[in-house]
Design a protein around this motif. Sequence first.
Motif, PDB file in Angstrom:
ATOM      1  N   GLY A 138       0.842  -1.219  -0.085  1.00  0.00           N
ATOM      2  CA  GLY A 138      -0.038  -0.075  -0.063  1.00  0.00           C
ATOM      3  C   GLY A 138       0.929   1.312  -0.036  1.00  0.00           C
ATOM      4  N   ASN A 139       1.961   1.006  -0.108  1.00  0.00           N
ATOM      5  CA  ASN A 139       2.966   2.314  -0.218  1.00  0.00           C
ATOM      6  C   ASN A 139       4.265   2.037  -0.861  1.00  0.00           C
ATOM      7  OD1 ASN A 139       5.344   1.766   1.839  1.00  0.00           O
ATOM      8  ND2 ASN A 139       3.626   1.145   2.880  1.00  0.00           N
ATOM      9  N   TYR A 143       7.696  -0.940  -0.702  1.00  0.00           N
ATOM     10  CA  TYR A 143       7.735  -1.912  -1.873  1.00  0.00           C
ATOM     11  C   TYR A 143       9.237  -1.538  -2.504  1.00  0.00           C
ATOM     12  CZ  TYR A 143       6.564  -3.626  -6.754  1.00  0.00           C
ATOM     13  OH  TYR A 143       6.474  -4.212  -7.829  1.00  0.00           O
ATOM     14  N   VAL A 144       9.769  -0.727  -2.530  1.00  0.00           N
ATOM     15  CA  VAL A 144      11.262  -0.540  -3.478  1.00  0.00           C
ATOM     16  C   VAL A 144      12.182  -1.563  -2.453  1.00  0.00           C
ATOM     17  CG1 VAL A 144      10.609   1.565  -4.475  1.00  0.00           C
ATOM     18  CG2 VAL A 144      11.733   1.538  -2.199  1.00  0.00           C
ATOM     19  N   VAL A 180      14.585   5.106  -1.964  1.00  0.00           N
ATOM     20  CA  VAL A 180      14.176   5.367  -0.520  1.00  0.00           C
ATOM     21  C   VAL A 180      14.080   6.737  -0.159  1.00  0.00           C
ATOM     22  CG1 VAL A 180      14.506   4.723   1.963  1.00  0.00           C
ATOM     23  CG2 VAL A 180      14.514   2.776   0.288  1.00  0.00           C
ATOM     24  N   ARG A 181      15.134   7.366  -0.318  1.00  0.00           N
ATOM     25  CA  ARG A 181      15.115   8.700  -0.026  1.00  0.00           C
ATOM     26  C   ARG A 181      14.268   9.578  -0.757  1.00  0.00           C
ATOM     27  NH1 ARG A 181      20.269  10.585  -1.027  1.00  0.00           N
ATOM     28  NH2 ARG A 181      21.063   8.697  -1.685  1.00  0.00           N
ATOM     29  N   ILE A 182      14.260   9.311  -2.092  1.00  0.00           N
ATOM     30  CA  ILE A 182      13.420  10.121  -2.827  1.00  0.00           C
ATOM     31  C   ILE A 182      12.051  10.144  -2.590  1.00  0.00           C
ATOM     32  CG2 ILE A 182      12.535  10.414  -5.305  1.00  0.00           C
ATOM     33  CD1 ILE A 182      15.347   9.782  -6.155  1.00  0.00           C
ATOM     34  N   ILE A 183      11.525   8.790  -2.259  1.00  0.00           N
ATOM     35  CA  ILE A 183      10.164   8.509  -1.977  1.00  0.00           C
ATOM     36  C   ILE A 183       9.880   8.881  -0.602  1.00  0.00           C
ATOM     37  CG2 ILE A 183       8.303   6.686  -1.583  1.00  0.00           C
ATOM     38  CD1 ILE A 183       9.862   5.053  -3.480  1.00  0.00           C
ATOM     39  N   ALA A 184      10.664   8.693   0.457  1.00  0.00           N
ATOM     40  CA  ALA A 184      10.530   9.364   1.965  1.00  0.00           C
ATOM     41  C   ALA A 184      10.299  10.686   1.940  1.00  0.00           C
ATOM     42  CB  ALA A 184      11.799   8.992   2.580  1.00  0.00           C
ATOM     43  N   ALA A 185      10.871  11.684   0.732  1.00  0.00           N
ATOM     44  CA  ALA A 185      10.594  13.062   0.742  1.00  0.00           C
ATOM     45  C   ALA A 185       9.342  13.696   0.210  1.00  0.00           C
ATOM     46  CB  ALA A 185      11.911  13.563  -0.033  1.00  0.00           C
ATOM     47  N   GLY A 186       8.555  12.316  -0.300  1.00  0.00           N
ATOM     48  CA  GLY A 186       7.171  12.811  -0.924  1.00  0.00           C
ATOM     49  C   GLY A 186       7.052  12.952  -2.247  1.00  0.00           C
ATOM     50  N   ASN A 187       8.121  12.302  -2.943  1.00  0.00           N
ATOM     51  CA  ASN A 187       8.051  12.199  -4.537  1.00  0.00           C
ATOM     52  C   ASN A 187       7.114  10.981  -4.988  1.00  0.00           C
ATOM     53  OD1 ASN A 187       9.666  14.551  -5.645  1.00  0.00           O
ATOM     54  ND2 ASN A 187      10.994  13.562  -3.830  1.00  0.00           N
ATOM     55  N   PRO A 231      15.868   7.706   6.081  1.00  0.00           N
ATOM     56  CA  PRO A 231      14.366   7.890   5.918  1.00  0.00           C
ATOM     57  C   PRO A 231      13.661   6.534   6.030  1.00  0.00           C
ATOM     58  CG  PRO A 231      15.500   9.384   4.628  1.00  0.00           C
ATOM     59  CD  PRO A 231      16.718   8.528   5.355  1.00  0.00           C
ATOM     60  N   GLY A 232      14.567   5.499   5.690  1.00  0.00           N
ATOM     61  CA  GLY A 232      14.118   3.913   5.407  1.00  0.00           C
ATOM     62  C   GLY A 232      13.657   3.587   6.842  1.00  0.00           C
ATOM     63  N   ASN A 233      14.199   4.311   8.082  1.00  0.00           N
ATOM     64  CA  ASN A 233      13.767   3.780   9.066  1.00  0.00           C
ATOM     65  C   ASN A 233      12.239   3.839   9.354  1.00  0.00           C
ATOM     66  OD1 ASN A 233      14.522   2.827  11.988  1.00  0.00           O
ATOM     67  ND2 ASN A 233      13.974   4.910  12.803  1.00  0.00           N
ATOM     68  N   LYS A 234      11.480   4.295   8.722  1.00  0.00           N
ATOM     69  CA  LYS A 234      10.076   4.353   8.528  1.00  0.00           C
ATOM     70  C   LYS A 234       9.397   3.054   8.594  1.00  0.00           C
ATOM     71  CE  LYS A 234       9.810   9.285   7.605  1.00  0.00           C
ATOM     72  NZ  LYS A 234       9.593  10.447   6.577  1.00  0.00           N
ATOM     73  N   ILE A 235      10.020   2.400   7.632  1.00  0.00           N
ATOM     74  CA  ILE A 235       9.522   0.824   7.051  1.00  0.00           C
ATOM     75  C   ILE A 235       9.306   0.110   8.356  1.00  0.00           C
ATOM     76  CG2 ILE A 235      10.248  -1.292   5.959  1.00  0.00           C
ATOM     77  CD1 ILE A 235      11.972   0.488   4.102  1.00  0.00           C
ATOM     78  N   SER A 236       8.232  -0.827   8.518  1.00  0.00           N
ATOM     79  CA  SER A 236       7.897  -1.338   9.280  1.00  0.00           C
ATOM     80  C   SER A 236       8.804  -2.416   9.857  1.00  0.00           C
ATOM     81  CB  SER A 236       6.465  -2.257   8.780  1.00  0.00           C
ATOM     82  OG  SER A 236       6.754  -3.455   8.027  1.00  0.00           O
ATOM     83  N   LYS A 237       8.832  -2.587  10.939  1.00  0.00           N
ATOM     84  CA  LYS A 237       9.738  -3.839  11.749  1.00  0.00           C
ATOM     85  C   LYS A 237       9.465  -5.220  11.175  1.00  0.00           C
ATOM     86  CE  LYS A 237      11.388  -5.415  16.085  1.00  0.00           C
ATOM     87  NZ  LYS A 237      11.233  -5.403  17.675  1.00  0.00           N
ATOM     88  N   LEU A 238       8.182  -5.341  10.852  1.00  0.00           N
ATOM     89  CA  LEU A 238       7.708  -6.721  10.425  1.00  0.00           C
ATOM     90  C   LEU A 238       8.733  -6.912   8.941  1.00  0.00           C
ATOM     91  CD1 LEU A 238       6.198  -9.445  10.509  1.00  0.00           C
ATOM     92  CD2 LEU A 238       4.373  -8.246   9.030  1.00  0.00           C
ATOM     93  N   LEU A 239       8.716  -5.995   8.175  1.00  0.00           N
ATOM     94  CA  LEU A 239       9.263  -6.162   6.810  1.00  0.00           C
ATOM     95  C   LEU A 239      10.992  -5.994   7.049  1.00  0.00           C
ATOM     96  CD1 LEU A 239       9.103  -6.312   3.662  1.00  0.00           C
ATOM     97  CD2 LEU A 239       8.895  -3.689   3.513  1.00  0.00           C
ATOM     98  N   LYS A 240      11.391  -5.221   7.735  1.00  0.00           N
ATOM     99  CA  LYS A 240      12.814  -5.182   8.191  1.00  0.00           C
ATOM    100  C   LYS A 240      13.235  -6.491   8.479  1.00  0.00           C
ATOM    101  CE  LYS A 240      12.995  -0.461   9.917  1.00  0.00           C
ATOM    102  NZ  LYS A 240      13.136   0.412  11.080  1.00  0.00           N
ATOM    103  N   ASN A 241      12.687  -7.245   9.444  1.00  0.00           N
ATOM    104  CA  ASN A 241      13.045  -8.443   9.571  1.00  0.00           C
ATOM    105  C   ASN A 241      12.958  -9.472   8.693  1.00  0.00           C
ATOM    106  OD1 ASN A 241      13.384  -7.279  12.583  1.00  0.00           O
ATOM    107  ND2 ASN A 241      11.615  -8.317  13.414  1.00  0.00           N
ATOM    108  N   TYR A 242      11.952  -9.407   7.890  1.00  0.00           N
ATOM    109  CA  TYR A 242      11.555 -10.346   6.983  1.00  0.00           C
ATOM    110  C   TYR A 242      12.869 -10.415   5.846  1.00  0.00           C
ATOM    111  CZ  TYR A 242      10.084 -12.364   2.531  1.00  0.00           C
ATOM    112  OH  TYR A 242      10.106 -13.251   1.048  1.00  0.00           O
ATOM    113  N   ILE A 243      13.284  -8.983   5.484  1.00  0.00           N
ATOM    114  CA  ILE A 243      14.359  -8.888   4.357  1.00  0.00           C
ATOM    115  C   ILE A 243      15.722  -9.063   5.030  1.00  0.00           C
ATOM    116  CG2 ILE A 243      15.739  -6.951   3.323  1.00  0.00           C
ATOM    117  CD1 ILE A 243      12.777  -5.659   2.830  1.00  0.00           C
TER     118      ILE A 243
END
Length: 308
Positions: A138-139, A143-144, A180-187, A231-243
């Motif tokens: 959903g975001n 995804y990236v 990640v940086r580009i998207i986190a900035a709202g682009n 900025p990638g720190n905003k990614i959910s812990k669940l996905l971080k752990n999976y990756i």
Amino acid sequence: MNPFFSIVIPTYNRAYILPKAIESVIKQTFENWELVIIDDGSTDNTQAIVESYNDLRIKYLKQENKERSAARNNGIRHSSGTYICFLDSDDYFLPERLQTFYNELSLRNFPKAVFYTSICFDKDGVIEKREENPNIFGNMLEYVVYNVIGNPQVCIHKSILDTFTFDESLNISEDMELWVRIIAAGNDMIYLDYANVIAGENQFRSISYESGNSARRMLKVLRLIFSKNHPGNKISKLLKNYIISSNYYTQSKYFIYHNNKRNAILMLIYSIFTQLNNHQNKHKLLLIFKLIKVRKNKCNTLLDLTGG
């Protein structure tokens, strides 16, 4: 008049394959472009190859060897197009690539955004399209880091790249870190359902068990992206752990291939404990038990069990 598209090609000692990439740009049906080739300190005849093309739209710049992130940044600085596309020296565009982007950009009134397409692989002359994973998050930020979106897939408004550049300390997954940086900035990052760029044999490979442990280098990039001040720190812990868990599992395959039982087991343990609810954990435990029993110099006989 400035070109509408700038295509940036970083290259290093690829004179033997570079012409295919150059000619794929020259053959574009959309002709308002410039091609910026950054020679990253080649010692072969790259310069002679480039200068053999009598086309004023081609720029050639040579720099001392600083690797591909620095080369791309240099190419961006010397670009004058409204939108920038990337092409690697072992990739090539199909003739309608730029026209497709122009048509889609025109429909959207030429936004300041990132566009990307799917990609095809050239496997000994057989062209196969890669099917893109659906965005189940959903975001785009999540995804990236889950899906591979390589440099040759994208077309980016120059104003974005005037603000955000490749991290020159990275030589793997530097594109993902930048997205990640580009998207986190709202682009916005917008998918177009086309596949008119072809990746050569060196692009988008999974880890090679015969060569260096690229997953280990990738882990450093992931830790950077998931760190407190990124900025990638905003990614959910669940996905971080999976990756991260998947990365350790990939590293275990490398060590199994090289008959390094101790490190293979260690990586499997890290993988399990990083994500305790992973559906593959029973399989990883079984693999650990089999590694314990097998002779050290016979570890790679278990490689088929890893799915590798």
